[in-house]
Design an enzyme around this catalytic site. Sequence first.
Site, PDB file in Angstrom:
ATOM      1  N   GLU A  85       0.855  -1.209   0.000  1.00 27.88           N
ATOM      2  CA  GLU A  85       0.000   0.000   0.000  1.00 27.88           C
ATOM      3  C   GLU A  85       0.880   1.244   0.000  1.00 27.88           C
ATOM      4  OE1 GLU A  85      -3.477  -0.281   2.489  1.00 27.88           O
ATOM      5  OE2 GLU A  85      -3.570   1.905   2.641  1.00 27.88           O
ATOM      6  N   LYS A 265      -7.968  -1.651  10.856  1.00 33.03           N
ATOM      7  CA  LYS A 265      -7.285  -2.064   9.614  1.00 33.03           C
ATOM      8  C   LYS A 265      -6.086  -1.134   9.383  1.00 33.03           C
ATOM      9  CE  LYS A 265      -6.516  -2.140   4.974  1.00 33.03           C
ATOM     10  NZ  LYS A 265      -5.676  -1.209   4.201  1.00 33.03           N
ATOM     11  N   ASP A 281       4.290 -14.614  11.852  1.00 37.71           N
ATOM     12  CA  ASP A 281       3.078 -15.214  11.303  1.00 37.71           C
ATOM     13  C   ASP A 281       1.943 -14.179  11.326  1.00 37.71           C
ATOM     14  OD1 ASP A 281       0.713 -16.615  10.904  1.00 37.71           O
ATOM     15  OD2 ASP A 281       1.340 -18.357  12.063  1.00 37.71           O
ATOM     16  N   HIS A 378      -2.943   9.904  -0.036  1.00 40.40           N
ATOM     17  CA  HIS A 378      -3.007   8.645  -0.773  1.00 40.40           C
ATOM     18  C   HIS A 378      -2.764   8.861  -2.261  1.00 40.40           C
ATOM     19  CE1 HIS A 378      -5.369   5.501   1.769  1.00 40.40           C
ATOM     20  NE2 HIS A 378      -4.166   5.755   2.225  1.00 40.40           N
TER      21      HIS A 378
HETATM   22  C1  MEV Z   1      -6.354   2.486   4.590  1.00 40.49           C
HETATM   23  O1  MEV Z   1      -5.538   1.392   4.268  1.00 40.49           O
HETATM   24  C2  MEV Z   1      -6.424   2.667   6.084  1.00 40.49           C
HETATM   25  C3  MEV Z   1      -7.382   3.755   6.566  1.00 40.49           C
HETATM   26  O2  MEV Z   1      -8.676   3.533   6.015  1.00 40.49           O
HETATM   27  C4  MEV Z   1      -7.415   3.658   8.066  1.00 40.49           C
HETATM   28  C5  MEV Z   1      -8.458   4.539   8.727  1.00 40.49           C
HETATM   29  O3  MEV Z   1      -9.483   4.852   8.126  1.00 40.49           O
HETATM   30  O4  MEV Z   1      -8.233   4.862   9.921  1.00 40.49           O
HETATM   31  C6  MEV Z   1      -6.940   5.104   6.100  1.00 40.49           C
END
Ligand code: MEV
Length: 424
Positions: A85, A265, A281, A378
């Site tokens: 990413e 995430k 792992d 991003h």
């Molecule tokens: C993207 O990989 C992760 C985010 O969505 C985490 C978040 O929203 O806190 C930017």
Amino acid sequence: MSKRISGFSKLRKEEKIHWLAKTYFKDQEETVKVIKKYWNEDEKLQQLHDDFIENTVSNFYLPFGVAPNFIINGQEYAIPMVIEESSVVAAASLVAKFWSERGGFKANVISTTKIGQVHFMYAGDKDLLNSYFREVKEGLIEATSDITKNMRKRGGGILDIELKDKTEKLDHYYQLYVSFETKDSMGANFINSCLEAIAKRFRKEGIEIIMSILSNYVPECLVRSEVSCKVEDLGGENPQKFAEKFCQAVRIAEVEPYRAVTHNKGIMNGIDAVVLATGNDFRAVEAGVHAYASKSGEYKSLTHCSVKDGIFKFWIEIPLALGTVGGLTSLHPMAKLSLDMLQQPSARELMMIMATAGLAQNFAALRALTTKGIQHGHMKMHLMNILNQLGATESDKKEIAEYFDGKTVSHAAVVEKYKELKNE
Ligand code: MEV
């Protein structure tokens, strides 16, 4: 025509590739070419990777990046990260620098106990089972003495064995609940071998052993990392407003599962990247972390925030079962290099480093989300991906990056600008 095959694993690598190309691809020559392009020229190294799993036909590259300038408990680190990413390593680096100017990260390991279980069925008298357990408990530990010998020398081993009655949940279901300290190894093989030896010794008429396996739920293998500073030191135009909005974003993830999953995430973007780089792992870590996030019965944020008496505090508490010896950590040359880069940490140190990488990643995401929005950063990183796909030269990239400085990057806008540059 059937695409099934028997004896695939017995074919030579070349034969496997040709069968695959012939059976599943239109352009067989091109398929073979791509698969082979990713072979390592160093035959010994390739063999090492071939032998990690069954039916290896090639390698799959992921970028190996580095986020420097982390300060954790006063120690400086450059953290290795394996991730595809585009914004993750850049975000980690920025946040590491930001907090290195504000005292760095403070981390501590809360506990390191891991769990394994022998699951069994027993329909007889409970008192008899309890007295049988008391009678054989020492013998169960004794049955593992050969397996635990080296671990005991390192200060680890079996901590305790308990008999748990689970018959309220499932008829006749009991378990031997075994707690372990595995020091610097993740300990999966060690735990499973001990459990199988324990199960063997425990076996008796009336007891049906169902299975013996470690648990990847590790709520007592817990680490915490935090940052804090005076609100005014957060910088920006209105640090008080920033701190409050940031904390609201964390509170939303504490009460709203849809948001909590995405929030966590983002944390795992940082953690998984270090888990992979160090040969740990990631499936075990992922499973354990998300189970922990649901321990209250509702899925919640793994990070927390407070603004009190002019102090901003942001922290993470997370279970991480890791190893810095054994397994892939010593076999994979890049995992070994990662651990060397981290100054050969103990498993406890690695827990603190990874928790910090997760906290940093979450700080970056929430800072972006509550200020400029996530797409700004991003898309900037994405710009290079788009330009690479378009086959842009280094000078094209430089010119287009300059053009987009301060502008919103979208896929269509980049393509248009590129075409314009190329006079198409
Ligand atoms: C993207 O990989 C992760 C985010 O969505 C985490 C978040 O929203 O806190 C930017």
